[in-house]
Design an enzyme around this catalytic site. Structure first.
Site, PDB file in Angstrom:
ATOM      1  N   PHE A   1       0.823  -1.213   0.000  1.00 45.15           N
ATOM      2  CA  PHE A   1       0.000   0.000   0.000  1.00 45.15           C
ATOM      3  C   PHE A   1       0.850   1.253   0.000  1.00 45.15           C
ATOM      4  O   PHE A   1       2.064   1.202   0.218  1.00 45.15           O
ATOM      5  CB  PHE A   1      -0.907   0.025   1.248  1.00 45.15           C
TER       6      PHE A   1
ATOM      7  N   HIS B   1       4.596   0.587   1.345  1.00 43.42           N
ATOM      8  CA  HIS B   1       4.943  -0.810   1.620  1.00 43.42           C
ATOM      9  C   HIS B   1       4.951  -1.563   0.294  1.00 43.42           C
ATOM     10  O   HIS B   1       3.900  -1.793  -0.292  1.00 43.42           O
ATOM     11  CB  HIS B   1       3.913  -1.424   2.587  1.00 43.42           C
TER      12      HIS B   1
ATOM     13  N   HIS C   1       7.599  -6.421  12.385  1.00 34.26           N
ATOM     14  CA  HIS C   1       7.463  -5.718  11.097  1.00 34.26           C
ATOM     15  C   HIS C   1       6.056  -5.194  10.833  1.00 34.26           C
ATOM     16  O   HIS C   1       5.853  -4.469   9.859  1.00 34.26           O
ATOM     17  CB  HIS C   1       7.900  -6.613   9.953  1.00 34.26           C
ATOM     18  N   GLY C   2       5.091  -5.572  11.648  1.00 38.13           N
ATOM     19  CA  GLY C   2       3.729  -5.101  11.382  1.00 38.13           C
ATOM     20  C   GLY C   2       2.742  -5.774  12.295  1.00 38.13           C
ATOM     21  O   GLY C   2       3.085  -6.147  13.410  1.00 38.13           O
TER      22      GLY C   2
END
Length: 465
Positions: free
Chosen positions: A199, A229, A389-390
């Site tokens: 995104f 990203h 990382h997320g």
DNA sequence: ATGTCC
């Protein structure tokens, strides 16, 4: 499997038959409940690979991946250990970049749609997105070999952009081990977003936790930031496909009970070839993100009196040669970070981040907050200087579509997030509820003393593949 | 994640 909680944010998977090292999962009690047995089984499988040192690690955003878990960290002796394509992932150098625009939200507000529509047009998205920068095949070869150095020479990156990219956006390699098929897939995709969880998001800085570090990173309260990203697109995917096939056909590759978990000695011919090709794909991804950054900058310069700056561009799917202390000895290791972010702390980070530590960029799920973190001193000992990382998926793409088709757009509207998806389908796949809560993930890595929050951003608008 | 299966 025998799993023990040894403190509030650390779980040990005890060594069992065949494991060379234990597993260590950094997680809160709450998040640990959402970890499926399959991904813990992957942590154990990785611990059985030759040459692994210290432990097979996982971050609180761990979920099931190809062979290795996503959110996993594993380091192998560079001389006697292995390299594994599954430990990097199909999207080689998938990663995140953050741009600080210097524009405050109040000034941006009236132009949300206009600017987001421009971003949607300038950074092509969607599965095939073949409307990237036009380059010749000799340019592509130079991109594979030199990464951002090529972009700098073509006025598509500044010196500052290079300084603010992991490894300067240029990892040394020959450029000779990427197949023609991989090159063909990549050549039309430079500066494109791709699909799935990739995104581009316009955000507003909503909270500052660490004033000094935020200032050094060049981020101010209420400022508009843009997060991207994306990774190595079809090129990296083809490199992974090519080498996984070659490993399968090789008589010296190391096979396990899981056919996806295949590896080769790092010092073997195939091991060295994969590492070289992986580095080419990593350079390609750095350039891909850089072209998106370049176009984001142009869009903001068109609409505002702005000089947007790159905060950082980083990889969260990569294997790197690094020196670390193991049992009081300095060792050359190949550190696989798959869905995990390098976060060397102050004093250990490369310039210009020696005083602060490397910035860590943590996107939340669509429509939720994102964070900038910075590594804490003990993390070299605890995770080879790595953090999450997320958010990490909790529902599969199919489950998400089944449950949230038709309602995600309303949800985003309620949250006042303007969405420009390439297809409706991707919006449903990426329903915020199909991910762990990013606030909880950040709390857990802070609790485990791997990294601390610097800045929080909330979404204004989003471009989705 | 991915020319969502050569």
């Amino acid at each position: 499997m025998n799993v023990r909680r040894i403190d509030d944010y650390t779980y040990i998977v005890d060594k069992e038959e065949g494991m060379n090292v234990p597993g260590i999962v950094y997680s809160s009690e709450e998040l640990f409940k959402s970890i499926d047995d399959g991904s813990l089984r992957q942590v154990i499988n990785v611990a059985k690979l030759p040459g692994i040192v210290k432990a097979s690690y996982a971050m609180p955003d761990i979920h099931l991946g190809y062979g290795f878990p996503i959110g996993g960290v594993a380091a192998f002796d560079a001389n006697s250990g292995i390299i594994s394509p599954g430990g990097v992932g199909y999207d080689i150098n998938c990663g995140v970049a953050l741009v600080s625009t210097g524009i405050k939200f109040e000034e941006f507000k009236p132009k949300v749609r206009e600017v987001t529509d421009d971003l949607f047009n300038e950074v092509p998205s969607g599965l095939t997105s073949r409307k990237g920068l036009k380059v010749s095949s000799s340019d592509l070869n130079e991109i594979l070999r030199s990464g951002l150095k090529w972009a700098y020479e073509h006025d598509l990156a500044t010196r500052e952009d290079m300084d603010h990219t992991e490894d300067g956006g240029s990892i040394e390699n020959t450029g000779n081990n990427v197949s023609k098929a991989a090159q063909q897939r990549g050549i039309s995709q430079i500066g494109t977003l791709g699909a799935g969880n990739h995104f581009l998001e316009v955000q507003r800085v909503s909270q500052i936790f660490d004033n000094e570090t935020a200032k050094k990173f060049g981020i101010e309260m209420d400022e508009v930031t843009v997060m991207v990203h994306t990774g190595s697109r079809g090129l990296g995917h083809q490199v992974a496909t090519d080498y996984i096939r070659m490993l399968r056909e090789s008589d010296y590759a190391i096979k396990t009970s899981d056919p996806e978990l295949i590896s080769v000695p790092a010092e073997s011919v195939l091991g060295e070839k994969y590492l070289d090709a992986m580095r080419s794909a990593a350079n390609f991804a750095f350039v891909n993100r850089q072209i998106a950054i370049h176009r984001i900058r142009e869009v903001f310069e068109k609409h505002f009196d702005a000089r947007p700056r790159l905060v950082y561009s980083l990889a969260h799917n990569i294997a790197k040669e690094e020196l670390h202390m193991v049992d009081g000895e300095r060792m050359k290791l190949i550190v696989h970070r798959k869905g995990a972010t390098r976060a060397f702390p102050a004093g250990k980070a490369s310039p210009p981040f020696e005083d602060t530590g490397h910035p860590v960029l943590i996107p939340g799920s669509m429509g939720t907050a994102s964070y900038v973190l910075v590594g804490l001193p003990d993390n070299l000992e605890k995770s080879f200087g790595t953090t999450c990382h997320g958010s990490g998926r909790v529902l599969s793409r199919n489950q998400a579509v089944k449950k949230y088709a038709g309602i995600v757009e309303k949800e985003l509207e309620q949250r006042n997030v303007y969405a420009r998806p390439a297809t409706k389908h991707v919006l449903y796949e990426e329903a915020p509820e199909s991910y762990k809560n990013v606030d909880d993930v950040v709390d857990a890595v802070y609790g485990a003393r791997l990294a601390k929050p610097v800045v929080k951003m909330i979404p204004i608008s989003v471009v989705k593949g």
